[in-house]
Design an enzyme around this catalytic site. Sequence first.
Site, PDB file in Angstrom:
ATOM      1  N   ILE A 151    -107.683  17.023  19.757  1.00  0.00           N
ATOM      2  CA  ILE A 151    -107.212  18.372  20.061  1.00  0.00           C
ATOM      3  C   ILE A 151    -107.217  18.620  21.563  1.00  0.00           C
ATOM      4  O   ILE A 151    -106.255  19.162  22.120  1.00  0.00           O
ATOM      5  CB  ILE A 151    -108.071  19.414  19.326  1.00  0.00           C
ATOM      6  CG1 ILE A 151    -107.914  19.259  17.811  1.00  0.00           C
ATOM      7  CG2 ILE A 151    -107.699  20.831  19.754  1.00  0.00           C
ATOM      8  CD1 ILE A 151    -108.848  20.121  16.986  1.00  0.00           C
ATOM      9  N   ASP A 170    -115.850  14.523  29.022  1.00  0.00           N
ATOM     10  CA  ASP A 170    -116.055  13.914  27.709  1.00  0.00           C
ATOM     11  C   ASP A 170    -116.763  12.594  27.946  1.00  0.00           C
ATOM     12  O   ASP A 170    -116.212  11.704  28.593  1.00  0.00           O
ATOM     13  CB  ASP A 170    -114.713  13.679  27.008  1.00  0.00           C
ATOM     14  CG  ASP A 170    -114.889  13.253  25.549  1.00  0.00           C
ATOM     15  OD1 ASP A 170    -115.795  12.437  25.287  1.00  0.00           O
ATOM     16  OD2 ASP A 170    -114.129  13.718  24.692  1.00  0.00           O
ATOM     17  N   CYS A 229    -111.932  27.646  20.643  1.00  0.00           N
ATOM     18  CA  CYS A 229    -111.324  27.501  19.317  1.00  0.00           C
ATOM     19  C   CYS A 229    -111.992  26.374  18.547  1.00  0.00           C
ATOM     20  O   CYS A 229    -111.413  25.849  17.589  1.00  0.00           O
ATOM     21  CB  CYS A 229    -109.825  27.205  19.443  1.00  0.00           C
ATOM     22  SG  CYS A 229    -108.837  28.613  19.909  1.00  0.00           S
ATOM     23  N   ASP A 255    -111.919  32.274  18.914  1.00  0.00           N
ATOM     24  CA  ASP A 255    -111.448  32.172  17.537  1.00  0.00           C
ATOM     25  C   ASP A 255    -112.603  31.880  16.585  1.00  0.00           C
ATOM     26  O   ASP A 255    -112.432  31.922  15.374  1.00  0.00           O
ATOM     27  CB  ASP A 255    -110.389  31.065  17.429  1.00  0.00           C
ATOM     28  CG  ASP A 255    -109.740  31.000  16.055  1.00  0.00           C
ATOM     29  OD1 ASP A 255    -109.344  32.064  15.536  1.00  0.00           O
ATOM     30  OD2 ASP A 255    -109.635  29.885  15.498  1.00  0.00           O
ATOM     31  N   GLU A 260    -120.137  33.612  10.887  1.00  0.00           N
ATOM     32  CA  GLU A 260    -118.849  33.964  10.302  1.00  0.00           C
ATOM     33  C   GLU A 260    -119.007  34.192   8.804  1.00  0.00           C
ATOM     34  O   GLU A 260    -119.813  33.511   8.166  1.00  0.00           O
ATOM     35  CB  GLU A 260    -117.831  32.852  10.566  1.00  0.00           C
ATOM     36  CG  GLU A 260    -117.522  32.653  12.033  1.00  0.00           C
ATOM     37  CD  GLU A 260    -116.440  31.592  12.279  1.00  0.00           C
ATOM     38  OE1 GLU A 260    -115.912  31.033  11.292  1.00  0.00           O
ATOM     39  OE2 GLU A 260    -116.120  31.333  13.449  1.00  0.00           O
ATOM     40  N   HIS A 278    -110.957  32.996  13.205  1.00  0.00           N
ATOM     41  CA  HIS A 278    -110.922  31.567  12.880  1.00  0.00           C
ATOM     42  C   HIS A 278    -109.542  31.160  12.342  1.00  0.00           C
ATOM     43  O   HIS A 278    -109.407  30.637  11.229  1.00  0.00           O
ATOM     44  CB  HIS A 278    -112.014  31.205  11.873  1.00  0.00           C
ATOM     45  CG  HIS A 278    -112.490  29.787  12.019  1.00  0.00           C
ATOM     46  ND1 HIS A 278    -113.779  29.407  11.819  1.00  0.00           N
ATOM     47  CD2 HIS A 278    -111.828  28.654  12.348  1.00  0.00           C
ATOM     48  CE1 HIS A 278    -113.905  28.103  12.010  1.00  0.00           C
ATOM     49  NE2 HIS A 278    -112.723  27.620  12.328  1.00  0.00           N
ATOM     50  N   LEU A 279    -108.538  31.378  13.179  1.00  0.00           N
ATOM     51  CA  LEU A 279    -107.146  31.113  12.791  1.00  0.00           C
ATOM     52  C   LEU A 279    -106.615  29.788  13.330  1.00  0.00           C
ATOM     53  O   LEU A 279    -105.432  29.500  13.186  1.00  0.00           O
ATOM     54  CB  LEU A 279    -106.239  32.246  13.309  1.00  0.00           C
ATOM     55  CG  LEU A 279    -106.521  33.652  12.791  1.00  0.00           C
ATOM     56  CD1 LEU A 279    -105.551  34.643  13.433  1.00  0.00           C
ATOM     57  CD2 LEU A 279    -106.408  33.696  11.275  1.00  0.00           C
ATOM     58  N   GLY A 280    -107.479  28.975  13.940  1.00  0.00           N
ATOM     59  CA  GLY A 280    -107.005  27.748  14.586  1.00  0.00           C
ATOM     60  C   GLY A 280    -106.131  26.882  13.715  1.00  0.00           C
ATOM     61  O   GLY A 280    -105.158  26.292  14.174  1.00  0.00           O
ATOM     62  N   ALA A 281    -106.459  26.784  12.425  1.00  0.00           N
ATOM     63  CA  ALA A 281    -105.704  25.913  11.524  1.00  0.00           C
ATOM     64  C   ALA A 281    -104.706  26.686  10.671  1.00  0.00           C
ATOM     65  O   ALA A 281    -104.085  26.124   9.774  1.00  0.00           O
ATOM     66  CB  ALA A 281    -106.661  25.156  10.614  1.00  0.00           C
TER      67      ALA A 281
END
Length: 525
Positions: A151, A170, A229, A255, A260, A278-281
């Site tokens: 991502i 990373d 996100c 997000d 939650e 939580h709309l990422g997907a």
Amino acid sequence: MPKVLISDKMSPAAAEIFASRGIEVDVKPGMTPDELRAVIGAYDGLAIRSATKVTKDILAAATNLRVVGRAGIGVDNVDIPAASAHGVVVMNTPFGNSITTAEHAISLMLSMLRQIPAANASTHAGKWEKNRFMGVEVTGKTLGVIGVGNIGAIVADRAQGLKMKVIGFDPFLSPERAQDLGVEKVELDELFRRADVITLHTPLTDGTRGIIGADAFTKMKDGVYIVNCARGGLVVEKDLKAALDSGKVAGAALDVFAEEPAKENALFGDERVVATPHLGASTVEAQENVALQVAEQMADYLLTGAITNAINVPSVTAEEAPKLKPYMKLAEQLGSFAGQLAETGLRGVTVEYSGQVATLNTRPITAALLTGLLRPLLDSVNMVNAPIVAKERNISVTEVRSDKATDFQTQIKLTVSDERGGRSVAGTLIAGNRPRLVSVEDVAIEAELAENMLFVVNNDKPGFIGGVGRTLGESGINIASFHLGRQAPGARAICLIEVDQPLREAVLKQVQGLPNVITALSLSF
């Protein structure tokens, strides 16, 4: 004929795939736990999203269940240990919503910088507050990406299309991969110092929990913007609230939240915070993709036994399993040993199989090794997707086999290369099935790896053993076993100590401060 139950709302394409493969399918979304418990015994497969909770009670009633397929990445709603105990394979679809989540992060960033939600509400209220909403351009700004995996790489690509400069942190990002992505690889503190906007795309692990908190905010630019996100626990929400109130943070776009569903939150009601549930997907395309993928994976398993993207089992045939199981445990421990010692981006992995192990199917053994190697920072890694994750990060994986025995009849040696050189660790099996470490950095040392261990590299000088023992004893830490190895008298030495409880940070710092100690790390297996 296998029979599958789809118990959550899912694209109709999933049921169509099952039917086209000759699998009987029932679609019954919205069942209560009692209703699910009453019918689950009739099914071989259960396809779910996030609403259905696959608990111990459900699994106990699932007398014929062979596989649970989660259309999506998160499996928090499945009791994995209980599923394993019942012999139920748990699968997910870890890559089906990558583009959708990346696009949502970019959308949130733009909405935040241009104050679109607040301006929209104001305009709908009949206010023409043109001078109130002064936005910020993204062109020329520096985007800091924490977690440059699947991502994060997509976010970086989209940000570059917006003419942003992208820097990334990373631990597993190699310089070659960073160059291919057009991302400047930096350490975390440098990212905090330089980024105008920071976006998170890393899993939630013990190492990343609270990665952005009060201390991190002090290292950031004044007026920085935060986008999350990924997972709610990555950002300490009370510290973010304080940073917003002080002006250190100019805005946040979230997000995900620590708890939650987030019906109440201290950040709600602040116009500087853009919040979504939580709309990422949540796009038509992503839901279609994960539904198709989970149906194909489950059908393959039920009809042919093929296992893809499994959380709790390796890709191993029934005939191979008894022989491979102890080797896979050994390999995962060796990988975990090297992974917990990793400090920089990995470049390559070489696995040498010598003696009896070289005659076996080593692919699942290597997958187990990669799982152990990558899991310290990537908790979603499993034995199926670990080779894919390594490939995506340009980590080369080489297997070398020789049926000739070394000092042991069977041996696995792992050599990991990174920006600072490399390190090696080797192990064998004793009594046919007990993993045993036999060398670290080509220094002979025999030890069984346990849950809590202290690893020390030191100069071989008198008084070291007493110093370590005294420090642990005075801290109330009991030593279960003590293992030593050295290159030569007076040269570099290695010490592995099994202790009865996890080492506190304060105790570890005391050990690190002892004379002749070069490195001291707390390891867990």
